[in-house]
Design an enzyme around this catalytic site. Structure first.
Site, PDB file in Angstrom:
ATOM      1  N   HIS A 129      -3.938  -2.036   2.356  1.00  0.00           N
ATOM      2  CA  HIS A 129      -2.580  -2.374   2.804  1.00  0.00           C
ATOM      3  C   HIS A 129      -2.276  -1.721   4.154  1.00  0.00           C
ATOM      4  O   HIS A 129      -1.822  -2.387   5.099  1.00  0.00           O
ATOM      5  CB  HIS A 129      -1.585  -1.893   1.739  1.00  0.00           C
ATOM      6  CG  HIS A 129      -0.160  -2.207   2.029  1.00  0.00           C
ATOM      7  ND1 HIS A 129       0.566  -3.128   1.298  1.00  0.00           N
ATOM      8  CD2 HIS A 129       0.703  -1.723   2.971  1.00  0.00           C
ATOM      9  CE1 HIS A 129       1.800  -3.195   1.782  1.00  0.00           C
ATOM     10  NE2 HIS A 129       1.907  -2.348   2.789  1.00  0.00           N
ATOM     11  N   GLU A 130      -2.572  -0.440   4.254  1.00  0.00           N
ATOM     12  CA  GLU A 130      -2.272   0.282   5.499  1.00  0.00           C
ATOM     13  C   GLU A 130      -3.193  -0.139   6.639  1.00  0.00           C
ATOM     14  O   GLU A 130      -2.786  -0.148   7.805  1.00  0.00           O
ATOM     15  CB  GLU A 130      -2.352   1.791   5.269  1.00  0.00           C
ATOM     16  CG  GLU A 130      -1.484   2.321   4.126  1.00  0.00           C
ATOM     17  CD  GLU A 130      -0.024   1.911   4.214  1.00  0.00           C
ATOM     18  OE1 GLU A 130       0.443   1.601   5.328  1.00  0.00           O
ATOM     19  OE2 GLU A 130       0.652   1.897   3.169  1.00  0.00           O
ATOM     20  N   HIS A 133      -1.797  -3.129   8.300  1.00  0.00           N
ATOM     21  CA  HIS A 133      -0.785  -2.707   9.282  1.00  0.00           C
ATOM     22  C   HIS A 133      -1.450  -2.223  10.574  1.00  0.00           C
ATOM     23  O   HIS A 133      -0.994  -2.540  11.682  1.00  0.00           O
ATOM     24  CB  HIS A 133       0.071  -1.574   8.713  1.00  0.00           C
ATOM     25  CG  HIS A 133       1.053  -1.997   7.682  1.00  0.00           C
ATOM     26  ND1 HIS A 133       1.756  -3.186   7.748  1.00  0.00           N
ATOM     27  CD2 HIS A 133       1.477  -1.377   6.538  1.00  0.00           C
ATOM     28  CE1 HIS A 133       2.565  -3.282   6.706  1.00  0.00           C
ATOM     29  NE2 HIS A 133       2.414  -2.200   5.953  1.00  0.00           N
TER      30      HIS A 133
END
Length: 227
Positions: A129-130, A133
């Site tokens: 998820h990170e 980003h």
């Protein structure tokens, strides 16, 4: 007439020291018989030991994921291809509040919440998820103060990372079968945007997500499809 032996003979120094060591060790183990200052020190050492244990586990899982997880190695490779190599030192393990598992900062890299992971798979989803980003920030020059930009990256991260797979949703208490994945992505994106300092209401967060939903949900870069 010989003297009667004492009813409380003095122990040899080495025996007394051994007993005191045993007593102290037992007290530290059980917490019984400790003074308030000793209890405070015991709790401090326990917390310190847990921090070190959590950090070691987090670092070990991170190392394994960077080397052997198809998802993580794929994202790291595409960050490198995009001109933003992401070294291990840019992914830091630290203790966190209860309501988060990780985070991304353009200035500081990725935070991995060492005391919040259920298992290595949970950490893999969080790291993925990170990294989405990080990829968005590198490739698309995201302005994190712009709610539409932020919403788009949150949609993509929740959609592509595994964060919204059915088993994760069941653990959160969400059991919908009809469009469960889309509902999860939208819900979690709204919650993340709501935490943005530039967002002043749930309605503003929801509006930002809805405005970019179609284009960002269908954008699976750098994947060919949802993993």
């Amino acid at each position: 007439m010989p003297e009667n032996p004492s009813s409380s003979p003095t122990e040899p120094p080495e025996q007394s020291a051994a007993f005191e060591k045993w007593r102290s060790g037992l007290a530290q183990f059980t917490g019984l018989g400790l003074s308030e200052s000793e209890k405070a020190e015991r709790e401090r050492l326990k917390a310190q030991g847990k921090l070190a244990k959590d950090w070691d586990k987090c670092e070990g899982w991170k190392r394994d994921l960077m080397n052997y997880s198809p998802m993580i190695t794929f994202l790291l490779n595409h960050l490198k291809l995009a001109g933003c190599p992401f070294p291990s030192s840019a992914m830091q393990c630290h203790p966190c509040p209860e309501n988060r598992a990780g985070g991304f900062s353009p200035d500081h890299g990725i935070l991995l919440c060492q005391d919040r992971f259920f298992n290595k798979k949970h950490m893999e989803d969080t790291l993925a998820h990170e990294l989405v980003h990080a990829f968005d920030h590198c490739r698309f020059k995201v302005d994190w103060g712009n709610l539409r930009h932020h919403a788009c990256s949150e949609i993509r991260a929740a959609n592509l990372s595994g964060d919204c797979r059915f088993t994760r949703e069941v653990k959160r208490g969400f059991y919908a079968f009809n469009k469960q994945h889309q509902a999860c992505v939208k819900r979690r994106a709204i919650l993340s945007v709501l935490a943005n300092p530039a967002c002043t209401s749930p309605e503003m967060a929801e509006r930002a997500v809805n405005e970019v939903w179609e284009s960002c949900f269908t954008d699976t870069r750098p994947f060919d499809e949802i993993y």
